[in-house]
Design a protein around this motif. Structure first.
Motif, PDB file in Angstrom:
ATOM      1  N   THR A 123      12.477   5.836   7.358  1.00 43.52           N
ATOM      2  CA  THR A 123      11.049   5.907   7.065  1.00 43.52           C
ATOM      3  C   THR A 123      10.421   4.534   7.310  1.00 43.52           C
ATOM      4  OG1 THR A 123      11.419   5.381   4.731  1.00 43.52           O
ATOM      5  CG2 THR A 123      11.400   7.716   5.349  1.00 43.52           C
ATOM      6  N   THR A 124       9.109   4.449   7.095  1.00 42.92           N
ATOM      7  CA  THR A 124       8.407   3.181   7.296  1.00 42.92           C
ATOM      8  C   THR A 124       7.524   2.867   6.093  1.00 42.92           C
ATOM      9  OG1 THR A 124       6.646   4.327   8.509  1.00 42.92           O
ATOM     10  CG2 THR A 124       8.394   3.311   9.812  1.00 42.92           C
ATOM     11  N   HIS A 125       7.279   1.576   5.872  1.00 44.07           N
ATOM     12  CA  HIS A 125       6.475   1.078   4.764  1.00 44.07           C
ATOM     13  C   HIS A 125       5.179   0.459   5.290  1.00 44.07           C
ATOM     14  CE1 HIS A 125       9.657   1.408   1.802  1.00 44.07           C
ATOM     15  NE2 HIS A 125      10.431   0.528   2.411  1.00 44.07           N
ATOM     16  N   PHE A 126       4.155   0.405   4.412  1.00 41.17           N
ATOM     17  CA  PHE A 126       3.140  -0.630   4.549  1.00 41.17           C
ATOM     18  C   PHE A 126       3.852  -1.977   4.368  1.00 41.17           C
ATOM     19  CE2 PHE A 126      -1.138   1.402   2.970  1.00 41.17           C
ATOM     20  CZ  PHE A 126      -1.014   2.402   3.933  1.00 41.17           C
ATOM     21  N   CYS A 127       3.435  -2.983   5.118  1.00 35.13           N
ATOM     22  CA  CYS A 127       3.938  -4.328   4.839  1.00 35.13           C
ATOM     23  C   CYS A 127       2.818  -5.336   5.067  1.00 35.13           C
ATOM     24  CB  CYS A 127       5.170  -4.668   5.665  1.00 35.13           C
ATOM     25  SG  CYS A 127       5.033  -4.344   7.424  1.00 35.13           S
ATOM     26  N   GLY A 142       4.716 -12.681  -2.641  1.00 38.32           N
ATOM     27  CA  GLY A 142       5.707 -11.614  -2.670  1.00 38.32           C
ATOM     28  C   GLY A 142       7.115 -12.155  -2.665  1.00 38.32           C
ATOM     29  N   SER A 143       7.952 -11.625  -1.783  1.00 41.07           N
ATOM     30  CA  SER A 143       9.326 -12.078  -1.620  1.00 41.07           C
ATOM     31  C   SER A 143       9.436 -12.838  -0.304  1.00 41.07           C
ATOM     32  CB  SER A 143      10.289 -10.884  -1.626  1.00 41.07           C
ATOM     33  OG  SER A 143      11.611 -11.303  -1.394  1.00 41.07           O
ATOM     34  N   ASN A 144       9.410 -14.156  -0.399  1.00 36.72           N
ATOM     35  CA  ASN A 144       9.521 -15.009   0.794  1.00 36.72           C
ATOM     36  C   ASN A 144       8.449 -14.723   1.837  1.00 36.72           C
ATOM     37  OD1 ASN A 144      11.860 -16.478  -0.064  1.00 36.72           O
ATOM     38  ND2 ASN A 144      13.091 -14.662   0.402  1.00 36.72           N
ATOM     39  N   GLY A 145       7.232 -14.403   1.356  1.00 38.11           N
ATOM     40  CA  GLY A 145       6.105 -14.286   2.268  1.00 38.11           C
ATOM     41  C   GLY A 145       5.701 -12.885   2.652  1.00 38.11           C
ATOM     42  N   ILE A 146       6.396 -11.866   2.142  1.00 40.85           N
ATOM     43  CA  ILE A 146       6.074 -10.492   2.543  1.00 40.85           C
ATOM     44  C   ILE A 146       6.179  -9.559   1.343  1.00 40.85           C
ATOM     45  CG2 ILE A 146       8.456  -9.916   3.231  1.00 40.85           C
ATOM     46  CD1 ILE A 146       7.162  -8.319   5.589  1.00 40.85           C
ATOM     47  N   VAL A 147       5.349  -8.488   1.354  1.00 35.19           N
ATOM     48  CA  VAL A 147       5.434  -7.416   0.362  1.00 35.19           C
ATOM     49  C   VAL A 147       5.440  -6.079   1.102  1.00 35.19           C
ATOM     50  CG1 VAL A 147       4.304  -8.702  -1.487  1.00 35.19           C
ATOM     51  CG2 VAL A 147       2.904  -7.353   0.093  1.00 35.19           C
ATOM     52  N   TYR A 148       5.977  -5.066   0.419  1.00 29.92           N
ATOM     53  CA  TYR A 148       6.082  -3.734   1.003  1.00 29.92           C
ATOM     54  C   TYR A 148       5.455  -2.717   0.052  1.00 29.92           C
ATOM     55  CZ  TYR A 148       9.706  -6.040   3.812  1.00 29.92           C
ATOM     56  OH  TYR A 148      10.391  -6.899   4.623  1.00 29.92           O
ATOM     57  N   GLY A 149       4.962  -1.618   0.620  1.00 29.42           N
ATOM     58  CA  GLY A 149       4.420  -0.534  -0.185  1.00 29.42           C
ATOM     59  C   GLY A 149       4.640   0.799   0.491  1.00 29.42           C
ATOM     60  N   ASN A 157       6.518   8.374   5.960  1.00 30.83           N
ATOM     61  CA  ASN A 157       6.179   7.392   6.974  1.00 30.83           C
ATOM     62  C   ASN A 157       4.819   6.799   6.659  1.00 30.83           C
ATOM     63  OD1 ASN A 157       8.453   7.429   8.839  1.00 30.83           O
ATOM     64  ND2 ASN A 157       7.875   9.560   9.207  1.00 30.83           N
ATOM     65  N   ASN A 158       4.794   5.500   6.452  1.00 33.57           N
ATOM     66  CA  ASN A 158       3.584   4.785   6.066  1.00 33.57           C
ATOM     67  C   ASN A 158       3.318   3.694   7.098  1.00 33.57           C
ATOM     68  OD1 ASN A 158       3.367   5.782   2.999  1.00 33.57           O
ATOM     69  ND2 ASN A 158       5.495   5.263   3.423  1.00 33.57           N
ATOM     70  N   SER A 159       2.067   3.538   7.489  1.00 24.83           N
ATOM     71  CA  SER A 159       1.713   2.517   8.465  1.00 24.83           C
ATOM     72  C   SER A 159       0.341   1.966   8.124  1.00 24.83           C
ATOM     73  CB  SER A 159       1.706   3.100   9.881  1.00 24.83           C
ATOM     74  OG  SER A 159       1.378   2.109  10.835  1.00 24.83           O
ATOM     75  N   ALA A 160       0.267   0.669   7.812  1.00 27.02           N
ATOM     76  CA  ALA A 160      -1.010   0.027   7.508  1.00 27.02           C
ATOM     77  C   ALA A 160      -1.723  -0.307   8.814  1.00 27.02           C
ATOM     78  CB  ALA A 160      -0.788  -1.241   6.692  1.00 27.02           C
ATOM     79  N   VAL A 161      -3.004   0.039   8.905  1.00 26.75           N
ATOM     80  CA  VAL A 161      -3.758  -0.208  10.138  1.00 26.75           C
ATOM     81  C   VAL A 161      -5.025  -1.022   9.900  1.00 26.75           C
ATOM     82  CG1 VAL A 161      -2.868   1.905  11.195  1.00 26.75           C
ATOM     83  CG2 VAL A 161      -5.044   1.971   9.964  1.00 26.75           C
ATOM     84  N   ALA A 162      -5.388  -1.276   8.639  1.00 23.52           N
ATOM     85  CA  ALA A 162      -6.621  -2.006   8.342  1.00 23.52           C
ATOM     86  C   ALA A 162      -6.417  -2.870   7.116  1.00 23.52           C
ATOM     87  CB  ALA A 162      -7.780  -1.035   8.119  1.00 23.52           C
ATOM     88  N   LEU A 163      -7.135  -3.997   7.075  1.00 18.88           N
ATOM     89  CA  LEU A 163      -6.976  -4.964   5.992  1.00 18.88           C
ATOM     90  C   LEU A 163      -8.304  -5.652   5.745  1.00 18.88           C
ATOM     91  CD1 LEU A 163      -4.121  -7.586   5.700  1.00 18.88           C
ATOM     92  CD2 LEU A 163      -6.478  -8.325   5.626  1.00 18.88           C
TER      93      LEU A 163
END
Length: 333
Positions: A123-127, A142-149, A157-163
């Motif tokens: 599967t895939t996460h937001f990151c 987060g953890s060394n510069g990155i977070v997941y959701g 399957n999750n995919s972040a496309v906007a911020l």
């Protein structure tokens, strides 16, 4: 040579190419074996920051960023290695990591990126990752510069496309979770903000669907000064079976604002060509939406915005074919 590259150009306000930028108005960059653009922003001193994905030696895509000088588009030597940064968080098979959106903190000039990273069970996460202005990871995030959701749950399957960044530096991220639109919000330190809950309890997740549509894909989000979230999507209208823009507004807590669009709550605009809204139309609509609403309390949707310059980043190949992926516009002040 059919290799995918980052291509950046700058256009004058009348649409003509700015020939002082790069070579005849064009800068091309190849990072690793090939490079795909996810987004572009202009920082506080007018440098152009492009983020996306690059194909590494292990046949997986990694996070990659490039920064260019404001005047002539030359690589910025103060950023990463000769203006480039490549980051690998995951290794192994099916370890693709892709950036689809980015923003710059007005407080410390950090670069925040969001996208898709591998998760368990294929599967895939937001990151979301956070970089300092020099291109190094801010390891306190987060953890060394990155977070997941995983707003769709596990497995999904999750995919972040906007911020987008709030005035208090909270990070609002939107994307797809399986077939739904989902949003999550993180504090500046990378912890999940559970006050964004929609109708799902204190989970830090808001899920959204548009009535009258059978499919929807998030394209962009923008924030108003009061924390309301404007959501733009491409939708398939159930009755007419054609592609339309769908827009709505959420309260800061993640609930749909039923007063939006004269209490209809949703806006549907048919600007499609042959089905789904075109990439160019989506890019223009998303950027207009962002420019029109940021910092404006309850701005009427009919408000007129005048743009004076365009910076466009694309994924291109040397045969002069290109795919428009992102653009940023400058507004007359």
């Amino acid at each position: 040579d059919q290799t995918l590259r980052i291509c950046v150009t700058r256009l004058n306000s009348n649409g003509s190419i700015d020939s002082s930028f790069g070579t005849a108005g064009l800068v091309t960059t190849l990072i690793a074996q090939e490079s795909v653009v996810g987004g572009v922003v202009i920082d506080a001193v007018d440098r152009i920051v492009v983020a996306g994905s690059c194909l590494g030696v292990a046949t997986n895509y990694d996070f990659c960023l490039a920064r260019y000088a404001a005047g002539n588009g030359a690589p910025d030597p103060t950023f990463g290695s000769n203006g480039q940064v490549v980051t690998t968080f995951a290794v192994g098979q099916n370890a693709d990591e892709r950036i689809h959106a980015l923003a710059i903190s007005p407080r410390n000039h950090d670069i925040i990126v969001a996208g898709r990273c591998p998760g368990p069970h294929s599967t895939t996460h937001f990151c979301v990752a956070r970089y300092r202005s020099d291109g190094s990871l801010r390891t306190t995030f987060g953890s060394n510069g990155i977070v997941y959701g995983s707003p769709g749950g596990i497995p999904s399957n999750n995919s972040a496309v906007a911020l987008a960044l709030q005035l208090d530096e909270k990070i609002v991220v939107g994307g797809q979770c399986d077939n739904a639109i989902c949003l999550m919000r993180w504090h500046a330190n990378g912890s999940v903000d559970t006050t964004l809950d929609g109708a799902y309890g204190s989970t830090g997740i808001s899920r959204l669907s548009f009535p009258e549509t059978s499919l929807s894909g998030l394209k962009a989000i923008a924030l108003q000064r009061d924390g309301s979230i404007i959501v733009l999507a491409g939708c398939l209208h159930s009755a007419q079976q054609n592609g339309v823009f769908c827009m709505t507004r959420l309260w800061p807590e993640g609930y749909v604002d039923t007063s939006f669009n004269y209490e209809d709550a949703y806006v549907y605009v048919d600007v499609s060509v042959g089905g789904w809204p075109t990439d160019v139309a989506v890019a223009m609509m998303a950027e207009f939406m962002r420019q029109a609403v940021v910092g404006q309390p309850r701005l009427p949707m009919s408000s007129r915005v005048v743009f004076t310059a365009f910076s466009v980043a694309a994924t291109c190949i040397t045969s002069n074919r290109s795919m428009l992926m992102a653009m940023v516009l400058s507004r007359r002040r």
